[in-house]
Motif scaffolding. Structure first.
Motif, PDB file in Angstrom:
ATOM      1  N   ARG A   1     -13.082   8.248  20.322  1.00  0.00           N
ATOM      2  CA  ARG A   1     -12.182   8.286  21.460  1.00  0.00           C
ATOM      3  C   ARG A   1     -12.245   6.964  22.220  1.00  0.00           C
ATOM      4  O   ARG A   1     -13.212   6.193  22.095  1.00  0.00           O
TER       5      ARG A   1
ATOM      6  N   ALA B   1      -8.181  10.441  21.833  1.00  0.00           N
ATOM      7  CA  ALA B   1      -8.732  10.201  20.504  1.00  0.00           C
ATOM      8  C   ALA B   1      -7.882   9.170  19.775  1.00  0.00           C
ATOM      9  O   ALA B   1      -6.650   9.243  19.793  1.00  0.00           O
TER      10      ALA B   1
ATOM     11  N   GLU C   1      -9.458  11.047  14.644  1.00  0.00           N
ATOM     12  CA  GLU C   1     -10.064  12.375  14.655  1.00  0.00           C
ATOM     13  C   GLU C   1      -9.600  13.144  13.432  1.00  0.00           C
ATOM     14  O   GLU C   1      -8.558  12.832  12.842  1.00  0.00           O
TER      15      GLU C   1
END
Length: 674
Positions: free
Chosen positions: A147, A158, A161
């Motif tokens: 992040r 993010a 991810e």
């Protein structure tokens, strides 16, 4: 523990300071010691972590003015409401902004002002925060995602991810197990110089075998599952990607990942992103330049070796002018190489590149003439290589803003060891083995004493060094109990050059054990004044040296009369693939190498006292090997002692347990040799 005096001149136990307790209380004298030094871009300030005193577990972030030596507390965990300390920090390019994680929260602080640290309200728990070079953003790990948040706490989101196509074992921005344990790569995300993009790892553990760590002392607690890439089994699937801070547009970095499955290093400098990748057999490393626009790669340098290509900390790297820094092994010397050409003299073995400041390179090297010392060197194209330290010792430092700061220039607040060293460094035998001899302070010349070998002797570490490290003080404490203590660095240990390191290729125990025996006999022959009683010889060790101690009594009972072995690896297949296959190859193609190092086969040969110790929570060297050896010894009818430590990991950290573990070894050795 009961006392069994081994010499009429030996003082009582009560008069000998408790070094084992002090080692546990001070975390081996690391508390209060300055660490993670970095110099601000203007060269005026050095930042570092240090506790307030020698038993302070809560390390603080400090700034030291290099002009007048004044120190300023930048971040105090206690004042921020945390019970623990700051484990690590990172700064922007200027060094004026620092970020750190504390108790799962993200904190930022200005290092050149009296402003208090600020906690940023982000998705936690937070790990490994790193400011971008421009000081606008902080990247951090949370869960399985990478992040980014603005330094004012806004815009937390993010940038990489797991998606719908990623399984439950996929994470972004992390260093997988073998990277941090065996390669020296501890990061999984790297900023672009302009702070607009990041180079990020994707790690998929789905094909990595699941092993379990149980706590038999608490049968109601479920075993902890860990993904462990053991010898001969599948590794993590690691890839690289370029991701923007804002918007879409992930770029996948392309290389032959089937042929080069290890990512050993990566980075992003003014000349673009780069990566170092290694084949499974570790005989080839390719350094690749990465096009951040399309992910294509170009070969910058290839390194090959018939045994393995050594991974040197701090390499590869590039200077400001674009020169590529690698290493070059030639005979007995490991050189620093610039664009493929050696730039350091023969006989100076490159140890580590500590940093690059513009076109200046700071590194350490071990001289062939004095392998117990490590010296600071500096290289630039204009000035060439220059040795900066000359007095014997182990020297380190940091370079930034054109300013060099030696580590010993930052005051330590660590405790003073309770016992002074009575140590002599020797070179003995045909192979000029490095040996540290510890004698009791009360020893009279010629007085006969039992001998304790207390080595590490493995490829990961030198023990015979011209410093005053914690291990030397523990060896001295054992000497004060009535032993002549020998610490021997044999073949395979660092510091003696590439040919020396590769003497253990194909056999990680045989040459090392032979060198322990040769050093023992050479010291006894050359120094009769030490009074070494060769009819009472023992070895103690932990981890690699635990294996060596086991091998000592199993394979050379004619020399060794007892061994205390902790966390030993009895079956080489029970360790991680990258580290063990480096020396023994793949078990499918080199089964004979693994058989030669299999201590379980030697179990019927035991006829000397052996103490086995292992933490049941150890997920580095799993206790399975020790348990299997104990079972094999029992089956063979060979008496031995086994001490299993409930809840302990590879290193025992509980203060009382750590102290009593050492005292138990002392009691065992006295009984075994008495």
């Amino acid at each position: 523990m009961p006392s069994l005096p081994l010499s009429p001149s030996m003082p009582s136990d009560d008069s000998i300071p408790s070094v084992p307790r002090q080692l546990a209380r001070t975390r081996r004298f690391s508390l209060g010691e300055p660490g993670q030094l970095s110099v601000t871009a203007d060269g005026k300030t050095v930042l570092f972590l240090r506790g307030r005193h020698g038993t302070d577990h809560a390390a603080c972030l400090w700034a030291r003015d290099l002009a007048d030596g004044t120190e300023r507390l930048v971040a105090d965990p206690g004042a921020l409401g945390a019970s623990g300390g700051i484990d690590a920090y990172a700064t922007d390019e200027s060094g004026r902004l620092a970020a750190f994680a504390l108790a799962g929260d993200l904190w930022v602080v200005g290092t050149d002002a009296a402003a208090a640290p600020r906690r940023l309200p982000v998705a936690g728990p937070v790990a490994e925060p790193v400011p971008d070079p421009t000081g606008r953003w902080i990247a951090y790990l949370s869960g399985r995602a990478l992040r980014v948040v603005d330094v004012d706490g806004s815009g937390d989101h993010a940038v990489a991810e797991p998606g719908a196509d990623d399984g439950a074992e996929v994470s972004y921005g992390v260093a997988e197990h073998v990277a941090s344990e065996s390669m020296g790569r501890y990061a999984g995300h790297w900023w672009a110089p302009d702070g607009e993009r990041l180079l990020v790892t994707r790690v998929d553990l789905a094909r990595v075998a699941v092993w379990y760590v149980a706590d038999p002392a608490n049968p109601a607690v479920r075993p902890r599952a860990v993904r462990y890439p053991a010898v001969g089994t599948a590794n993590a699937d690691v890839s690289l990607h370029v991701v923007p801070v804002a918007g879409e547009g992930r770029v996948d970095v392309a290389w032959d990942r089937a042929a080069f499955e290890y990512l050993t290093a990566a980075g992003w400098d003014a000349h673009g992103p780069f990566a170092a990748v290694q084949s499974r057999d570790q005989r080839t490393v390719r350094i690749l330049g990465v096009d951040p626009g399309n992910g294509s790669t170009a070969l910058l340098r290839e390194q090959r070796d018939a045994a393995w290509v050594q991974l040197v900390p701090g390499l590869p790297a590039r200077t400001a002018s674009g020169a590529l820094l690698t290493h070059l092994d030639a005979g007995d010397t490991r050189h620093l190489a610039v664009d493929g050409e050696a730039v350091t003299p023969p006989g100076q073995n490159l140890s580590e590149v500590l940093g690059v400041d513009g076109d200046d390179v700071l590194f350490t090297a071990v001289p062939e003439a004095d392998p117990c010392s490590t010296h600071l060197w500096r290289w630039s194209a204009a000035a060439g290589p220059r040795q900066l330290t000359h007095e014997p010792g182990v020297h380190r430092g940091v370079l930034g803003g054109g300013t060099l700061v030696r580590s010993d220039e930052v005051p330590s607040r660590a405790e003073t060891p309770a016992l002074p060293l009575h140590r002599t460094l020797l070179r003995v035998g045909e192979r000029r083995l490095c040996v540290a001899v510890h004698l009791p302070s009360w020893h009279a010349p010629g007085e006969r004493l039992p001998v304790l070998l207390d080595p590490y002797a493995g490829p990961a570490m030198q023990r015979v060094k011209a410093d005053r490290g914690w291990a030397a003080h523990l060896s001295q404490w054992f000497a004060e109990q009535g032993f002549v203590v020998l610490v021997v660095d044999g073949r395979g240990t660092p510091g003696r050059g590439p040919r020396w390191e590769r003497e253990v290729h194909g056999d990680v125990l045989g040459p090392a054990l032979d060198d322990q025996v040769d050093a023992l006999h050479a010291v006894a022959a050359e120094h009769p004044e030490y009074g070494m009683d060769l009819d009472r010889v023992a070895m103690r060790g932990w981890s690699y040296s635990g294996s060596l101690a086991e091998a000592a009594v199993l394979r050379r009972p004619d020399v060794f009369h007892a061994a205390a072995a902790g966390a030993g690896l009895t079956d080489q297949r029970l360790y991680d693939a990258h580290w063990r296959e480096r020396f023994l190859g793949h078990p499918d193609t080199n089964p004979e190498a693994y058989e030669a190092c299999d201590l379980l086969r030697d179990a019927p040969n035991l006829r000397r006292p052996l103490l086995l110790m292992h933490g049941l929570g150890d997920d580095n060297v799993f206790p399975a090997g020790t348990l299997r050896l104990s079972s094999a010894l029992l089956t063979a009818g060979r008496p031995h002692e086994t001490l299993l430590l409930s809840g302990a990991a590879h290193r025992v950290t509980d203060e009382s347990a750590a102290e009593n573990l050492i005292l138990h070894q002392l009691d065992f050795l006295r009984r075994a040799l008495g």
